[in-house]
Design a protein around this motif. Structure first.
Motif, PDB file in Angstrom:
ATOM      1  N   ALA A  49       0.512  -1.074   0.352  1.00  0.00           N
ATOM      2  CA  ALA A  49      -0.266   0.132  -0.495  1.00  0.00           C
ATOM      3  C   ALA A  49       0.676   1.219  -0.283  1.00  0.00           C
ATOM      4  O   ALA A  49       0.612   2.704  -0.828  1.00  0.00           O
ATOM      5  CB  ALA A  49      -1.447   0.194   1.364  1.00  0.00           C
ATOM      6  N   ILE A  50       2.288   1.280   0.418  1.00  0.00           N
ATOM      7  CA  ILE A  50       2.991   3.231   0.491  1.00  0.00           C
ATOM      8  C   ILE A  50       3.685   2.811  -0.629  1.00  0.00           C
ATOM      9  O   ILE A  50       3.364   3.554  -1.019  1.00  0.00           O
ATOM     10  CB  ILE A  50       3.644   2.537   2.272  1.00  0.00           C
ATOM     11  N   GLU A  51       3.859   1.536  -0.925  1.00  0.00           N
ATOM     12  CA  GLU A  51       5.069   1.925  -2.508  1.00  0.00           C
ATOM     13  C   GLU A  51       3.926   2.341  -3.435  1.00  0.00           C
ATOM     14  O   GLU A  51       4.258   3.049  -3.760  1.00  0.00           O
ATOM     15  CB  GLU A  51       5.305   0.146  -2.878  1.00  0.00           C
ATOM     16  N   ARG A  52       2.307   1.833  -3.370  1.00  0.00           N
ATOM     17  CA  ARG A  52       1.421   2.095  -4.290  1.00  0.00           C
ATOM     18  C   ARG A  52       1.285   3.530  -4.574  1.00  0.00           C
ATOM     19  O   ARG A  52       0.622   4.614  -5.014  1.00  0.00           O
ATOM     20  CB  ARG A  52      -0.733   1.036  -4.261  1.00  0.00           C
ATOM     21  N   GLU A  53       0.911   4.191  -3.005  1.00  0.00           N
ATOM     22  CA  GLU A  53       0.361   5.163  -2.526  1.00  0.00           C
ATOM     23  C   GLU A  53       1.128   6.283  -2.819  1.00  0.00           C
ATOM     24  O   GLU A  53       0.927   7.593  -3.246  1.00  0.00           O
ATOM     25  CB  GLU A  53      -0.423   5.598  -1.464  1.00  0.00           C
ATOM     26  N   VAL A  54       2.744   6.298  -2.475  1.00  0.00           N
ATOM     27  CA  VAL A  54       3.971   7.293  -3.273  1.00  0.00           C
ATOM     28  C   VAL A  54       3.884   7.161  -4.040  1.00  0.00           C
ATOM     29  O   VAL A  54       4.211   8.579  -5.151  1.00  0.00           O
ATOM     30  CB  VAL A  54       5.409   6.704  -2.379  1.00  0.00           C
ATOM     31  N   LEU A  55       3.916   6.083  -5.427  1.00  0.00           N
ATOM     32  CA  LEU A  55       4.148   6.103  -6.783  1.00  0.00           C
ATOM     33  C   LEU A  55       2.315   6.907  -7.312  1.00  0.00           C
ATOM     34  O   LEU A  55       2.694   8.209  -8.115  1.00  0.00           O
ATOM     35  CB  LEU A  55       4.282   5.082  -7.003  1.00  0.00           C
ATOM     36  N   GLU A  56       1.631   6.735  -6.868  1.00  0.00           N
ATOM     37  CA  GLU A  56       0.113   7.410  -6.960  1.00  0.00           C
ATOM     38  C   GLU A  56       0.291   8.800  -7.000  1.00  0.00           C
ATOM     39  O   GLU A  56       0.010   9.934  -7.854  1.00  0.00           O
ATOM     40  CB  GLU A  56      -0.868   6.711  -6.242  1.00  0.00           C
ATOM     41  N   GLU A  57       0.639   9.043  -5.586  1.00  0.00           N
ATOM     42  CA  GLU A  57       0.443  10.826  -5.404  1.00  0.00           C
ATOM     43  C   GLU A  57       1.388  11.866  -5.396  1.00  0.00           C
ATOM     44  O   GLU A  57       1.432  12.909  -6.314  1.00  0.00           O
ATOM     45  CB  GLU A  57       0.751  10.674  -3.474  1.00  0.00           C
ATOM     46  N   ILE A  58       2.565  11.261  -5.520  1.00  0.00           N
ATOM     47  CA  ILE A  58       3.322  11.807  -5.888  1.00  0.00           C
ATOM     48  C   ILE A  58       4.902  11.342  -7.099  1.00  0.00           C
ATOM     49  O   ILE A  58       5.988  11.591  -7.664  1.00  0.00           O
ATOM     50  CB  ILE A  58       4.761  12.448  -5.110  1.00  0.00           C
ATOM     51  N   GLN A  59       4.386  10.110  -7.694  1.00  0.00           N
ATOM     52  CA  GLN A  59       5.773   9.493  -9.017  1.00  0.00           C
ATOM     53  C   GLN A  59       6.144   9.096  -8.403  1.00  0.00           C
ATOM     54  O   GLN A  59       7.414   9.161  -9.234  1.00  0.00           O
ATOM     55  CB  GLN A  59       5.559  10.362  -9.754  1.00  0.00           C
ATOM     56  N   GLN A  60       6.873   8.882  -7.689  1.00  0.00           N
ATOM     57  CA  GLN A  60       8.036   8.176  -6.766  1.00  0.00           C
ATOM     58  C   GLN A  60       8.506   7.045  -6.301  1.00  0.00           C
ATOM     59  O   GLN A  60       6.927   6.520  -5.979  1.00  0.00           O
ATOM     60  CB  GLN A  60       8.948   8.997  -5.577  1.00  0.00           C
ATOM     61  N   GLN A  61       9.407   6.218  -7.099  1.00  0.00           N
ATOM     62  CA  GLN A  61       9.793   5.023  -5.870  1.00  0.00           C
ATOM     63  C   GLN A  61      10.567   5.120  -4.421  1.00  0.00           C
ATOM     64  O   GLN A  61      10.980   5.954  -4.351  1.00  0.00           O
ATOM     65  CB  GLN A  61      10.593   3.828  -7.510  1.00  0.00           C
ATOM     66  N   LEU A  62       9.930   4.183  -4.041  1.00  0.00           N
ATOM     67  CA  LEU A  62      10.894   3.919  -2.696  1.00  0.00           C
ATOM     68  C   LEU A  62      11.072   2.471  -1.956  1.00  0.00           C
ATOM     69  O   LEU A  62      11.051   1.739  -3.018  1.00  0.00           O
ATOM     70  CB  LEU A  62       9.798   4.037  -1.137  1.00  0.00           C
ATOM     71  N   THR A  63      12.557   2.603  -1.501  1.00  0.00           N
ATOM     72  CA  THR A  63      13.526   1.782  -0.841  1.00  0.00           C
ATOM     73  C   THR A  63      13.919   1.601   0.379  1.00  0.00           C
ATOM     74  O   THR A  63      13.162   2.384   0.968  1.00  0.00           O
ATOM     75  CB  THR A  63      14.852   1.488  -1.937  1.00  0.00           C
ATOM     76  N   GLN A  64      13.592   0.488   0.975  1.00  0.00           N
ATOM     77  CA  GLN A  64      13.657  -0.436   2.104  1.00  0.00           C
ATOM     78  C   GLN A  64      13.137   0.457   3.375  1.00  0.00           C
ATOM     79  O   GLN A  64      13.347   0.982   4.349  1.00  0.00           O
ATOM     80  CB  GLN A  64      15.516   0.746   2.788  1.00  0.00           C
TER      81      GLN A  64
END
Length: 143
Positions: A49-64
């Motif tokens: 969910a957090i990976e999807r939300e960050v991608l949807e909202e600010i178009q960024q991928q996260l790690t760690q």
């Protein structure tokens, strides 16, 4: 709202600052800050969910991503009572250029637009805006 929502939020921290979205509650006439994130969908883990939300909202991928706490939050927003369980993560951005942007445009799936900013503890204190969900303050600057 008569059901308990489950959410995932993510703290991104860099050089003594934390990335927070600015929001507004019209019923209270109150500005506030909160980390980026949102609801967990059925069949989705909190990390997904957090990976999807960050991608949807600010178009960024996260790690760690690392779970740092779980908060039970009873609140009111726009005149409605709410109850949520919030998984709070710490993570890094894949694209390090994000750390050099003072402001980042965000878009909620309902069309609401917001600005996320890198804020120091002092800057948050100067605005006098609360940071939600309640109880997250202790985690903003502590890894």
């Amino acid at each position: 709202m008569t059901s308990i929502r489950v959410k995932a939020l993510c703290l991104f921290r860099h050089d003594g600052s934390v990335l927070l979205a600015k929001g507004y509650d019209p019923d209270k006439d109150e500005y506030f800050f909160r980390p980026i994130g949102g609801g967990i969908e059925f069949g989705e883990t909190s990390i997904q969910a957090i990976e999807r939300e960050v991608l949807e909202e600010i178009q960024q991928q996260l790690t760690q991503p690392k779970l740092i706490c779980v908060i039970e939050n009873l609140f009111s927003f726009d005149g409605q009572q709410g109850h949520e369980i919030v998984f709070v993560y710490d993570a890094k951005f894949v694209d390090s250029d994000v750390y050099n942007k003072q402001e980042i445009q965000g878009n909620e799936t309902n069309g609401y637009r917001y600005i996320a900013q890198w804020l120091s503890r002092e800057q948050i204190a100067l605005t006098q805006y609360p940071v939600y969900p309640k109880g997250i303050e202790q985690w903003l600057f502590n890894a």
